[in-house]
Scaffold this motif. Structure first.
Motif, short mmCIF file in Angstrom:
data_model
loop_
_atom_site.label_atom_id
_atom_site.label_comp_id
_atom_site.label_asym_id
_atom_site.label_seq_id
_atom_site.Cartn_x
_atom_site.Cartn_y
_atom_site.Cartn_z
N TYR A 1 0.83 -1.20 0.00
CA TYR A 1 0.00 0.00 0.00
C TYR A 1 0.87 1.26 0.00
O TYR A 1 0.61 2.21 -0.75
N LYS B 1 -12.04 -5.82 0.15
CA LYS B 1 -11.66 -4.42 0.36
C LYS B 1 -10.19 -4.18 0.04
O LYS B 1 -9.81 -3.07 -0.37
N ASP C 1 -7.94 1.19 -6.51
CA ASP C 1 -8.16 2.62 -6.33
C ASP C 1 -6.84 3.38 -6.27
O ASP C 1 -6.77 4.57 -6.61
N GLU D 1 -10.11 -3.89 -3.74
CA GLU D 1 -10.68 -2.60 -4.12
C GLU D 1 -9.69 -1.47 -3.84
O GLU D 1 -9.51 -0.56 -4.66
N ARG D 2 -9.03 -1.52 -2.70
CA ARG D 2 -8.10 -0.44 -2.32
C ARG D 2 -6.92 -0.35 -3.28
O ARG D 2 -6.53 0.74 -3.70
#
Length: 337
Positions: free
Chosen positions: A63, A88, A95, A91-92
């Protein structure tokens, strides 16, 4: 012209496995990074076309790496390859700029299809992949490295089940693997649990000459938020706490052990989970099993629920007699890669 590929993963086994499943008819030049910081340094120094990026790494995780890449004027196409399969998480990363997500362990056929769909690779029988530095001897990988990687994959599977059931995001660490004496085990638990009192559930597993205990330890401060997430509205009594412990233990340990067994090709039989201690100190827990845990191979994973005060420590404690059998099984696993 060769496609420049960077594989970023803290696991040597995972880096090697990823290199193995790249299309063999791809003219590709491969380099490696052990964490996000190393990857960013390499990407700052020269251009790469594709970055295969793990999420759970020390120093700088996936991340943080994706976030840093947003400031690059030119960055590679990022495909996240991770054992963290929480919806999630997927999805993160998308994004944050990743073009795709691929679950560990990577599949050659699925990866080929993915690369073609992204227009990052087209088959060319006239191009042969140049030599990629791949470790071929199983003994090049230590027991700790192999066990850490299969635990990492199992950790992600278990977290995904819990995350989907509770509609939360589980923050995942890098699993740690060590052979510990009983005193060292207490120090490790004291460091990771960080609570004056805790409660624990224990469950035994055995299969193909491997025996171990799964120990799930909860900080007592986790109970209010655990109850909230599980939709419990009544007053939290000791009996209710025990029910919560057993429920969460089943949700986490069951999928974790299924994923471990699948990777090792073992069907583990198991005992019923038992309450090892309630509102006790780590020293109390150790004393209960001190004779059993004189010296053990320990795998430790700390699960945290984002935005909630919930933290639990999952430890797999292998018997000393299991270590040679485990080493043998893992060596075959590496050879099959």
């Amino acid at each position: 012209m060769s496609t420049r590929v960077l594989i970023c993963d803290d696991s040597k086994l995972a880096r090697n496995q990823m290199a193995r499943v790249l299309p063999t008819d791809w003219d590709v030049e491969v380099e490696y990074a052990e964490n996000g910081q190393e990857a960013l340094e390499l990407l700052s120094a020269s251009a790469f076309d594709i970055l295969f990026l793990d999420l759970n790494m020390p120093v700088k995780d996936g991340y943080e790496t994706l976030e840093a890449l947003q400031s690059f004027s030119q960055s590679p196409a990022v495909i996240v390859v991770s054992g963290d399969v929480q919806p999630k998480a997927i999805e993160r990363v998308k994004d944050m700029g990743a073009v795709a997500f691929h679950k560990k362990p990577a599949s050659g056929e699925e990866l080929r299809t993915l690369l073609i769909s992204l227009d990052l690779f087209s088959a060319d029988i006239n191009n042969a992949q140049p030599a990629v530095e791949i470790v071929t001897a199983a003994e090049q990988f230590t027991l700790n490295e192999c066990l850490q990687e299969i635990s990492n994959i199992a950790m992600g599977r278990a977290a995904s089940v819990l995350a989907e059931m509770l509609n939360v995001f589980i923050k995942l660490p890098v699993p740690t693997v060590n052979i510990l004496e009983v005193g060292e085990l207490q120090m490790a638990l004291d460091y990771s649990v960080k609570a004056e009192s805790c409660s624990a559930v224990s469950q035994g597993f055995v299969g193909s000459g491997i025996a171990f205990e799964a120990l799930l330890i909860f900080s007592d401060s986790s109970f209010p938020d655990m109850a909230k997430l599980l939709g419990v509205t009544e007053n939290i009594t000791r009996e209710l706490e025990t029910e919560l412990l057993m429920d969460v233990s089943s949700i986490l340990v069951g999928p974790f052990m299924t994923a471990i067994g699948k990777q090792l090709n073992i069907d583990f039989s198991h005992s019923h989970p038992v309450l090892l201690g309630q509102h006790v100190t780590i020293a109390d827990l150790i004393n209960v099993k001190k004779a059993t845990w004189q010296r053990t191979l320990a795998v430790e994973i700390v699960y945290e629920v984002e935005n909630y005060q919930i933290s639990c420590d999952l430890m797999l404690l292998f018997t000393e007699d299991s270590v040679p059998t485990l080493e043998n099984l893992l060596s075959f696993l590496v050879e099959d890669e």
